[in-house]
Design an enzyme around this catalytic site. Structure first.
Site, mmCIF file in Angstrom:
data_model
loop_
_atom_site.group_PDB
_atom_site.id
_atom_site.type_symbol
_atom_site.label_atom_id
_atom_site.label_comp_id
_atom_site.label_asym_id
_atom_site.label_seq_id
_atom_site.Cartn_x
_atom_site.Cartn_y
_atom_site.Cartn_z
ATOM 1 N N ASP A 49 0.847 -1.195 0.000
ATOM 2 C CA ASP A 49 0.000 0.000 0.000
ATOM 3 C C ASP A 49 0.885 1.249 0.000
ATOM 4 O O ASP A 49 1.972 1.235 0.583
ATOM 5 C CB ASP A 49 -0.881 0.016 1.267
ATOM 6 C CG ASP A 49 -2.177 0.776 1.060
ATOM 7 O OD1 ASP A 49 -3.250 0.172 1.095
ATOM 8 O OD2 ASP A 49 -2.108 2.012 0.837
ATOM 9 N N ASN A 115 1.472 -3.710 -14.060
ATOM 10 C CA ASN A 115 2.535 -4.213 -13.182
ATOM 11 C C ASN A 115 2.123 -5.483 -12.451
ATOM 12 O O ASN A 115 2.906 -6.440 -12.340
ATOM 13 C CB ASN A 115 2.944 -3.129 -12.174
ATOM 14 C CG ASN A 115 3.713 -2.002 -12.845
ATOM 15 O OD1 ASN A 115 4.420 -2.235 -13.826
ATOM 16 N ND2 ASN A 115 3.567 -0.790 -12.338
ATOM 17 N N TYR A 161 -11.761 7.275 -12.965
ATOM 18 C CA TYR A 161 -12.015 6.025 -12.226
ATOM 19 C C TYR A 161 -12.705 5.003 -13.135
ATOM 20 O O TYR A 161 -12.218 3.882 -13.301
ATOM 21 C CB TYR A 161 -12.881 6.349 -11.019
ATOM 22 C CG TYR A 161 -13.165 5.177 -10.105
ATOM 23 C CD1 TYR A 161 -12.179 4.659 -9.260
ATOM 24 C CD2 TYR A 161 -14.430 4.598 -10.053
ATOM 25 C CE1 TYR A 161 -12.448 3.600 -8.405
ATOM 26 C CE2 TYR A 161 -14.711 3.545 -9.193
ATOM 27 C CZ TYR A 161 -13.715 3.048 -8.373
ATOM 28 O OH TYR A 161 -13.984 1.997 -7.519
ATOM 29 N N LYS A 165 -10.815 1.779 -14.643
ATOM 30 C CA LYS A 165 -11.231 0.427 -14.257
ATOM 31 C C LYS A 165 -11.638 -0.395 -15.478
ATOM 32 O O LYS A 165 -11.427 -1.600 -15.524
ATOM 33 C CB LYS A 165 -12.395 0.504 -13.267
ATOM 34 C CG LYS A 165 -11.999 0.995 -11.879
ATOM 35 C CD LYS A 165 -11.264 -0.096 -11.099
ATOM 36 C CE LYS A 165 -11.021 0.328 -9.655
ATOM 37 N NZ LYS A 165 -10.371 -0.729 -8.863
ATOM 38 N N ARG A 202 -18.274 9.343 0.750
ATOM 39 C CA ARG A 202 -19.247 8.348 0.300
ATOM 40 C C ARG A 202 -20.514 8.472 1.135
ATOM 41 O O ARG A 202 -20.494 8.947 2.281
ATOM 42 C CB ARG A 202 -18.666 6.939 0.390
ATOM 43 C CG ARG A 202 -17.704 6.676 -0.746
ATOM 44 C CD ARG A 202 -17.299 5.230 -0.821
ATOM 45 N NE ARG A 202 -16.021 4.993 -0.185
ATOM 46 C CZ ARG A 202 -15.290 3.891 -0.376
ATOM 47 N NH1 ARG A 202 -15.717 2.942 -1.172
ATOM 48 N NH2 ARG A 202 -14.139 3.735 0.235
HETATM 49 P P1 NAD Z 1 -9.817 2.504 -0.131
HETATM 50 O O1 NAD Z 1 -9.508 3.851 -0.674
HETATM 51 O O2 NAD Z 1 -10.163 2.392 1.314
HETATM 52 O O3 NAD Z 1 -8.611 1.513 -0.396
HETATM 53 C C1 NAD Z 1 -7.728 1.634 -1.493
HETATM 54 C C2 NAD Z 1 -6.316 1.348 -0.989
HETATM 55 O O4 NAD Z 1 -5.411 1.426 -2.100
HETATM 56 C C3 NAD Z 1 -5.843 2.361 0.044
HETATM 57 O O5 NAD Z 1 -5.243 1.702 1.130
HETATM 58 C C4 NAD Z 1 -4.831 3.211 -0.733
HETATM 59 O O6 NAD Z 1 -3.849 3.799 0.103
HETATM 60 C C5 NAD Z 1 -4.286 2.187 -1.699
HETATM 61 N N1 NAD Z 1 -3.721 2.786 -2.916
HETATM 62 C C6 NAD Z 1 -4.237 3.745 -3.718
HETATM 63 N N2 NAD Z 1 -3.424 4.000 -4.740
HETATM 64 C C7 NAD Z 1 -2.349 3.178 -4.603
HETATM 65 C C8 NAD Z 1 -1.161 2.972 -5.336
HETATM 66 N N3 NAD Z 1 -0.900 3.669 -6.459
HETATM 67 N N4 NAD Z 1 -0.265 2.048 -4.895
HETATM 68 C C9 NAD Z 1 -0.503 1.343 -3.757
HETATM 69 N N5 NAD Z 1 -1.612 1.498 -3.016
HETATM 70 C C10 NAD Z 1 -2.535 2.404 -3.437
HETATM 71 O O7 NAD Z 1 -10.969 1.891 -1.036
HETATM 72 P P2 NAD Z 1 -11.806 0.550 -0.868
HETATM 73 O O8 NAD Z 1 -13.212 0.908 -0.697
HETATM 74 O O9 NAD Z 1 -11.161 -0.350 0.115
HETATM 75 O O10 NAD Z 1 -11.655 -0.061 -2.342
HETATM 76 C C11 NAD Z 1 -10.723 -1.083 -2.614
HETATM 77 C C12 NAD Z 1 -10.876 -1.505 -4.063
HETATM 78 O O11 NAD Z 1 -12.198 -1.972 -4.305
HETATM 79 C C13 NAD Z 1 -10.615 -0.377 -5.050
HETATM 80 O O12 NAD Z 1 -9.898 -0.888 -6.153
HETATM 81 C C14 NAD Z 1 -11.993 0.044 -5.470
HETATM 82 O O13 NAD Z 1 -12.007 0.570 -6.775
HETATM 83 C C15 NAD Z 1 -12.762 -1.266 -5.385
HETATM 84 N N6 NAD Z 1 -14.188 -1.028 -5.162
HETATM 85 C C16 NAD Z 1 -14.652 -0.629 -3.944
HETATM 86 C C17 NAD Z 1 -16.003 -0.382 -3.777
HETATM 87 C C18 NAD Z 1 -16.585 0.037 -2.450
HETATM 88 O O14 NAD Z 1 -17.783 0.254 -2.354
HETATM 89 N N7 NAD Z 1 -15.820 0.115 -1.395
HETATM 90 C C19 NAD Z 1 -16.882 -0.533 -4.858
HETATM 91 C C20 NAD Z 1 -16.368 -0.909 -6.086
HETATM 92 C C21 NAD Z 1 -15.022 -1.175 -6.232
HETATM 93 N N1 UDP Z 2 -24.717 11.193 -1.895
HETATM 94 C C1 UDP Z 2 -25.554 12.050 -1.192
HETATM 95 N N2 UDP Z 2 -25.071 12.705 -0.110
HETATM 96 C C2 UDP Z 2 -23.800 12.563 0.319
HETATM 97 C C3 UDP Z 2 -22.932 11.691 -0.386
HETATM 98 C C4 UDP Z 2 -23.417 11.024 -1.497
HETATM 99 O O1 UDP Z 2 -26.726 12.204 -1.539
HETATM 100 O O2 UDP Z 2 -23.432 13.189 1.324
HETATM 101 C C5 UDP Z 2 -25.244 10.473 -3.048
HETATM 102 C C6 UDP Z 2 -24.411 10.558 -4.313
HETATM 103 O O3 UDP Z 2 -24.764 11.700 -5.079
HETATM 104 C C7 UDP Z 2 -24.786 9.271 -5.012
HETATM 105 C C8 UDP Z 2 -25.017 8.294 -3.869
HETATM 106 O O4 UDP Z 2 -25.226 9.091 -2.711
HETATM 107 O O5 UDP Z 2 -25.996 9.417 -5.724
HETATM 108 C C9 UDP Z 2 -23.839 7.359 -3.626
HETATM 109 O O6 UDP Z 2 -22.674 8.139 -3.545
HETATM 110 P P1 UDP Z 2 -21.265 7.492 -3.199
HETATM 111 O O7 UDP Z 2 -20.253 8.558 -3.382
HETATM 112 O O8 UDP Z 2 -21.331 6.819 -1.875
HETATM 113 O O9 UDP Z 2 -21.073 6.332 -4.254
HETATM 114 P P2 UDP Z 2 -21.171 6.243 -5.850
HETATM 115 O O10 UDP Z 2 -21.863 7.460 -6.388
HETATM 116 O O11 UDP Z 2 -19.781 6.132 -6.303
HETATM 117 O O12 UDP Z 2 -21.996 5.032 -6.030
#
Ligand code: NAD
Ligand code: UDP
Length: 340
Positions: A49, A115, A161, A165, A202
């Site tokens: 990380d 990578n 993003y 992805k 979020r």
């Molecule tokens: P998060 O931000 O808590 O975790 C991401 C981690 O990656 C962090 O610890 C950050 O420091 C590390 N990181 C970022 N850039 C980096 C880099 N260049 N090199 C090394 N480490 C790096 O987010 P999360 O919610 O735990 O998400 C984890 C993964 O799951 C992400 O890839 C995210 O896109 C995916 N994801 C999460 C959700 C969700 O709802 N939480 C939904 C869809 C996808």
């Molecule tokens: N959202 C909201 N109030 C907040 C934060 C988010 O109404 O304080 C809304 C945002 O516009 C979106 C939904 O909640 O429609 C989910 O947002 P989030 O950022 O959690 O996730 P994502 O949009 O990436 O699914």
């Protein structure tokens, strides 16, 4: 032993199911829970990380364990380690964080995938990509199935993003077709739970923080947009099941909770569960904010026998308890508005 006797075959004494598992982004919200689960299952876990959004606090409980190692490293640079499996989670996940430095977000998704896929190819490791429901963009198909190609804006604020992805998924499938790398692609839908970053912007973390502070709850737009919220324990079970699935299951596989709620409904539940005095305030809807999102998880059930179990109220109660404890202990005393 007489010279003319053949020595018995040496028994393999090191037969073990312990695997060396790399988790990139392992100090983040999902990554730290994944590290916990993998160490608990008896694996040898290497967490990588750069601490952009992750924190040592998330993995503090693992640091003394001899089967857990931590490397500070940015996945946009090559990494040379020997492992059997790779979970590629490194990437900021909240709009506030991934839009802060969009070029770095693209690099993390694309260079990071190259990578980690190169590493998987060299050491013949199986590799799982944490992809996202954002590959569907603002969907025109509902609920979203894996066969839907999506409706994304390639030049908007979320594109760093979403398109990063999407390109990572392309790389995973090309490394599989071109080099035979064993891939798994999980499309993760909105997940919540303890260790979410308190000011990542979020919706779940925002609403809980606002409610616990009796501050106004910020509804973006009219609050009629929908999301489906998966509790973190369920999601981690799904990721591990997908990694362990047979080679026919490369994915992509949707992982998420199919119970859909409007954002206004979520606000009401959070206020009720916290007993908050918060009021609701309206804020402008961010650009390209998807109107409706809900996973079709038929494939997850059929291919890896997975379905989420934790209902929203139960998961929210656990998450609220975590946020409440952190606030009461003063851990987040300096936390300001989202993104600060
Ligand atoms: P998060 O931000 O808590 O975790 C991401 C981690 O990656 C962090 O610890 C950050 O420091 C590390 N990181 C970022 N850039 C980096 C880099 N260049 N090199 C090394 N480490 C790096 O987010 P999360 O919610 O735990 O998400 C984890 C993964 O799951 C992400 O890839 C995210 O896109 C995916 N994801 C999460 C959700 C969700 O709802 N939480 C939904 C869809 C996808
Ligand atoms: N959202 C909201 N109030 C907040 C934060 C988010 O109404 O304080 C809304 C945002 O516009 C979106 C939904 O909640 O429609 C989910 O947002 P989030 O950022 O959690 O996730 P994502 O949009 O990436 O699914």
């Amino acid at each position: 032993m007489p010279m003319n006797q053949v020595a018995p075959a040496v028994e393999e004494t090191r037969v073990t199911t312990r695997r060396r598992v790399l988790v990139t982004g392992g100090a983040g919200f999902l990554g730290s829970h994944l590290c916990d689960a993998l160490v608990a299952a008896g694996h040898d876990v290497l967490c990588v990380d750069n601490f952009y959004t992750g924190s040592k606090d998330n993995i503090a409980g693992l640091l003394a364990n001899p089967y857990f190692e931590l490397i500070r490293h940015d996945v946009t640079f090559p990494l040379y380690v020997e492992v059997d499996e790779i979970y590629n989670l490194a990437c900021p996940a909240s709009p506030v964080h991934y839009q802060y430095n969009p070029v770095q977000t693209v690099k993390t998704s694309v260079h990071g995938a190259i990578n980690m896929l190169g590493l998987a190819k060299r050491v013949r490791a199986r590799i799982l990509q944490a992809s996202t429901s954002e590959v569907y963009g603002d969907p025109t198909v509902h609920p979203q199935t894996e066969t839907y190609w999506g409706h994304t804006n390639p030049i908007g604020l979320r594109a760093c993003y979403d398109e990063g992805k999407r390109c990572a998924e392309t790389l995973f499938f090309d490394y599989h077709r071109q080099h035979g790398v064993a891939i798994r692609v999980a499309r993760i839908f909105n997940t919540y739970g303890p260790r979410m970053h308190p000011n990542d912007g979020r919706v779940v973390s925002n609403f809980i923080m606002q409610a616990l502070r009796n501050a106004p709850i910020t509804i973006y737009g009219d609050g009629a947009q929908t999301r489906s919220f998966c509790y973190v324990d369920d999601l981690i079970d799904g990721l591990i099941a997908l990694m362990n699935a047979g080679s026919a299951t490369g994915g992509p596989i949707n992982l998420g909770n199919p119970h859909e709620f409007t954002i206004a409904e979520l606000a009401d539940v959070v206020i009720e569960l916290t007993g908050s005095r918060s009021t609701l305030v309206r804020r402008p809807l961010p650009s390209d904010d998807p109107r409706q999102r809900c996973p079709d998880i038929t494939q997850a059930g059929a291919q890896i026998g997975w379905a989420p179990r934790v209902p929203l109220r139960e998961g929210l109660a656990k998450t609220i308890a975590y946020f409440d404890a952190q606030l009461k202990q003063g851990v987040w005393a300096s936390i300001g508005k989202p993104g600060e």
